[in-house]
Scaffold this motif. Structure first.
Motif, PDB file in Angstrom:
ATOM      1  N   GLN A 122      -2.776  13.642  -1.703  1.00  0.00           N
ATOM      2  CA  GLN A 122      -1.563  12.811  -1.669  1.00  0.00           C
ATOM      3  C   GLN A 122      -1.015  12.700  -0.252  1.00  0.00           C
ATOM      4  O   GLN A 122      -0.577  11.632   0.187  1.00  0.00           O
ATOM      5  N   LEU A 123      -1.068  13.806   0.473  1.00  0.00           N
ATOM      6  CA  LEU A 123      -0.582  13.798   1.844  1.00  0.00           C
ATOM      7  C   LEU A 123      -1.441  12.879   2.716  1.00  0.00           C
ATOM      8  O   LEU A 123      -0.916  12.111   3.530  1.00  0.00           O
ATOM      9  N   THR A 124      -2.738  12.942   2.521  1.00  0.00           N
ATOM     10  CA  THR A 124      -3.632  12.079   3.297  1.00  0.00           C
ATOM     11  C   THR A 124      -3.365  10.613   3.013  1.00  0.00           C
ATOM     12  O   THR A 124      -3.279   9.785   3.941  1.00  0.00           O
ATOM     13  N   ARG A 125      -3.195  10.257   1.730  1.00  0.00           N
ATOM     14  CA  ARG A 125      -2.982   8.851   1.398  1.00  0.00           C
ATOM     15  C   ARG A 125      -1.652   8.346   1.950  1.00  0.00           C
ATOM     16  O   ARG A 125      -1.563   7.234   2.487  1.00  0.00           O
ATOM     17  N   LEU A 126      -0.607   9.182   1.826  1.00  0.00           N
ATOM     18  CA  LEU A 126       0.689   8.754   2.350  1.00  0.00           C
ATOM     19  C   LEU A 126       0.663   8.598   3.867  1.00  0.00           C
ATOM     20  O   LEU A 126       1.247   7.654   4.422  1.00  0.00           O
ATOM     21  N   ARG A 127      -0.003   9.514   4.547  1.00  0.00           N
ATOM     22  CA  ARG A 127      -0.089   9.413   6.003  1.00  0.00           C
ATOM     23  C   ARG A 127      -0.806   8.133   6.419  1.00  0.00           C
ATOM     24  O   ARG A 127      -0.391   7.434   7.350  1.00  0.00           O
ATOM     25  N   GLU A 128      -1.915   7.828   5.748  1.00  0.00           N
ATOM     26  CA  GLU A 128      -2.659   6.623   6.084  1.00  0.00           C
ATOM     27  C   GLU A 128      -1.827   5.373   5.804  1.00  0.00           C
ATOM     28  O   GLU A 128      -1.825   4.425   6.604  1.00  0.00           O
ATOM     29  N   ALA A 129      -1.113   5.371   4.673  1.00  0.00           N
ATOM     30  CA  ALA A 129      -0.270   4.215   4.351  1.00  0.00           C
ATOM     31  C   ALA A 129       0.864   4.070   5.357  1.00  0.00           C
ATOM     32  O   ALA A 129       1.212   2.956   5.771  1.00  0.00           O
ATOM     33  N   ASN A 130       1.466   5.183   5.757  1.00  0.00           N
ATOM     34  CA  ASN A 130       2.524   5.141   6.768  1.00  0.00           C
ATOM     35  C   ASN A 130       2.000   4.611   8.089  1.00  0.00           C
ATOM     36  O   ASN A 130       2.643   3.793   8.752  1.00  0.00           O
ATOM     37  N   ALA A 131       0.837   5.113   8.498  1.00  0.00           N
ATOM     38  CA  ALA A 131       0.248   4.660   9.762  1.00  0.00           C
ATOM     39  C   ALA A 131      -0.080   3.170   9.703  1.00  0.00           C
ATOM     40  O   ALA A 131       0.133   2.436  10.679  1.00  0.00           O
TER      41      ALA A 131
ATOM     42  N   GLU B 170       0.826  -1.198   0.000  1.00  0.00           N
ATOM     43  CA  GLU B 170       0.000   0.000   0.000  1.00  0.00           C
ATOM     44  C   GLU B 170       0.868   1.259   0.000  1.00  0.00           C
ATOM     45  O   GLU B 170       0.583   2.224  -0.721  1.00  0.00           O
ATOM     46  N   LEU B 171       1.929   1.265   0.796  1.00  0.00           N
ATOM     47  CA  LEU B 171       2.801   2.430   0.844  1.00  0.00           C
ATOM     48  C   LEU B 171       3.552   2.591  -0.475  1.00  0.00           C
ATOM     49  O   LEU B 171       3.718   3.718  -0.981  1.00  0.00           O
ATOM     50  N   GLN B 172       3.995   1.500  -1.062  1.00  0.00           N
ATOM     51  CA  GLN B 172       4.679   1.581  -2.359  1.00  0.00           C
ATOM     52  C   GLN B 172       3.732   2.106  -3.436  1.00  0.00           C
ATOM     53  O   GLN B 172       4.132   2.900  -4.294  1.00  0.00           O
ATOM     54  N   ALA B 173       2.460   1.685  -3.378  1.00  0.00           N
ATOM     55  CA  ALA B 173       1.483   2.160  -4.358  1.00  0.00           C
ATOM     56  C   ALA B 173       1.227   3.655  -4.173  1.00  0.00           C
ATOM     57  O   ALA B 173       1.085   4.398  -5.151  1.00  0.00           O
ATOM     58  N   ALA B 174       1.173   4.118  -2.916  1.00  0.00           N
ATOM     59  CA  ALA B 174       0.973   5.542  -2.659  1.00  0.00           C
ATOM     60  C   ALA B 174       2.149   6.359  -3.177  1.00  0.00           C
ATOM     61  O   ALA B 174       1.966   7.451  -3.736  1.00  0.00           O
ATOM     62  N   LEU B 175       3.358   5.859  -3.024  1.00  0.00           N
ATOM     63  CA  LEU B 175       4.541   6.560  -3.537  1.00  0.00           C
ATOM     64  C   LEU B 175       4.545   6.564  -5.061  1.00  0.00           C
ATOM     65  O   LEU B 175       4.894   7.566  -5.703  1.00  0.00           O
TER      66      LEU B 175
END
Length: 452
Positions: free
Chosen positions: A283-292, A263-268
């Protein structure tokens, strides 16, 4: 005795002083409440003249209610001073009620008049407020070209979905300003015509329209600042995310960790290339959620590594052990029901409940389960061990009850068969043993006669 009577006299004097103070408070409260009604009546007349009867309806109803309840207070005060003698308790009760009614009346009128304070103040200052509305509208109209230019400039940098929250703001603000100016003129004309309620409503609408128009224009400038901040934060999170992926690949593996990495790789990978209009907020929201999600998966994997799952065979053994413990305990209690107390029975009932919950948790009879997935294995193991522990406790308590009820060796050395207190005597050890074994059934009473 002198000390006792002296203390009683002091207590009586204190109570008399308290009653006198309460009576003074009741009289003062009654006067204050009556004056407050007269004052509020005048205020209501002015408010109705300024705002109209519709706006002042709540205050008018409050005044009617207060007048009704204050009549009760006056009647109570009259009873205090009529020719019929009253006890101290009667006076105390009436004065306390008078104070309560008057305080309630003042609180209610405070609440209603406070609610009208701001509208009345605006009505009094209507000409001044209308002039300010027109000045504010003119000032905000001068800011509209800059707001439109800002939206145009931002549209060249950010995606349409990012600008959706502000791209219509300049047009909406212009409409609101036109409505505010029109409402101000209506308020002015209605006031001159003596239509105060309509004038007040138009003035309120004009004030609110200017306020909303100003917020819409401010939001355009705020968006630009927040978008730049989001881009800066996004760059930092992208760098952190790439570092987190490197660390995650070294962590204990699990399906959840693998899914979070994907999921994080897909967001990047979804981040647009340079020069493409972007939505930094999304983009910031998706990356934050993937990181969490990755952090949570890694934490769970570390916890699992520190506390391994019990092997499936161990879970099966725990279930079998619970079933054996339950079977033994049931048999012992069933065979000695007349001797078994509430503690052992309660433990057995709780053990059976946990065992039933285990079947529900696994969705079938646990004894028939051939495989238990990782998500359920640990909980099933804990529930099986809990059931076995409770059954073991029930067995120990049952054994204690049996030992306490079973006759001691010296009880068997008494008189012989058929004698009073012997093997078959009424209330003898033999009768108690048989009564316990047969579980305290009704026929236990027949055994006494049988052995007799």
């Amino acid at each position: 005795m002198a000390g006792f009577w002296g203390r009683r006299k002091r207590e009586q004097e204190e109570l008399t002083a308290q009653d006198a103070d309460l009576a003074r408070r009741a009289q003062q409260a009654l006067v204050a409440a009556d004056e407050r009604i007269r004052l509020t009546t005048d205020e209501l007349a002015f408010a109705e003249a300024e705002l109209g009867p519709g706006t002042t309806k709540d205050l008018r109803e409050a005044l009617d209610s207060v007048r009704t309840h204050l009549q009760e207070a006056f009647q109570l005060h009259q009873l205090n001073h009529d020719e019929i003698p009253d006890t101290a308790e009667e006076l105390r009760t009436r004065n306390a009620r008078i104070v309560q009614l008057c305080e309630w009346a003042e609180d209610l009128l405070d609440d209603r008049t406070e609610a009208l304070a701001a509208p009345i103040e605006r009505a009094r200052r209507a000409p001044e407020i209308i002039a300010k509305i027109r000045a504010d509208a003119a000032r905000l109209r001068l800011a509209l070209p800059d707001a439109r230019a800002t939206v145009d400039r931002l549209s060249a940098r950010y995606a349409a979905q990012a600008l959706a929250q502000i791209d219509a703001n300049p047009a909406e603000a212009e409409q609101l300003l036109g409505f505010a100016e029109h409402s101000a003129s209506v308020a002015e004309r209605r006031r001159e015509a003596g239509q105060r309620e309509q004038a007040s409503m138009a003035l309120e609408a004009s004030i609110e329209s200017v306020r909303r128009a100003e917020k819409l224009i401010e939001a355009v400038e705020t968006f630009e600042v927040e978008a730049l901040r989001a881009e800066s934060t996004l760059a930092a999170i992208v760098e952190d995310s790439r570092g987190d992926l490197v660390v995650a690949l070294k962590e204990p593996s699990s399906p959840a960790v693998a899914a979070a990495i994907d999921e994080l790789q897909a967001a990047l990978a979804a981040l647009p290339a340079g020069g493409v209009n972007t939505d930094p907020f999304e983009q910031l929201t998706r990356l934050r959620e993937a990181n969490a999600g990755l952090d949570a998966a890694i934490a769970a994997a570390r916890e699992r590594a520190a506390r391994p799952l019990p092997p499936l065979e161990h879970v099966r053994h725990a279930i079998d052990d619970a079933d054996r413990q339950l079977a033994v305990t049931r048999d012992v209690i069933a065979g000695h029901r007349g001797w078994i107390g509430a503690d052992a029975r309660t433990r057995l009932a709780e053990a059976e409940r946990v065992r039933t919950d285990l079947d529900r948790y696994l969705g079938t009879s646990a004894a028939a389960v051939t495989a238990i997935d990782d998500d359920h294995r640990e909980e099933a193991f804990a529930m099986a061990r809990r059931a076995a522990f409770l059954a073991s406790e029930a067995l120990q308590l049952a054994q204690r009850d049996i030992d306490n009820a079973r006759p001691q060796p010296d009880q068997w050395g008494g008189p012989g068969y058929g004698q009073r207190g012997g093997y078959g005597g009424r209330g003898s050890g033999g009768s108690d043993v048989m009564g316990g074994i047969l579980g305290g059934l009704v026929i236990g009473s027949l055994l006494d006669g049988f052995f007799d």
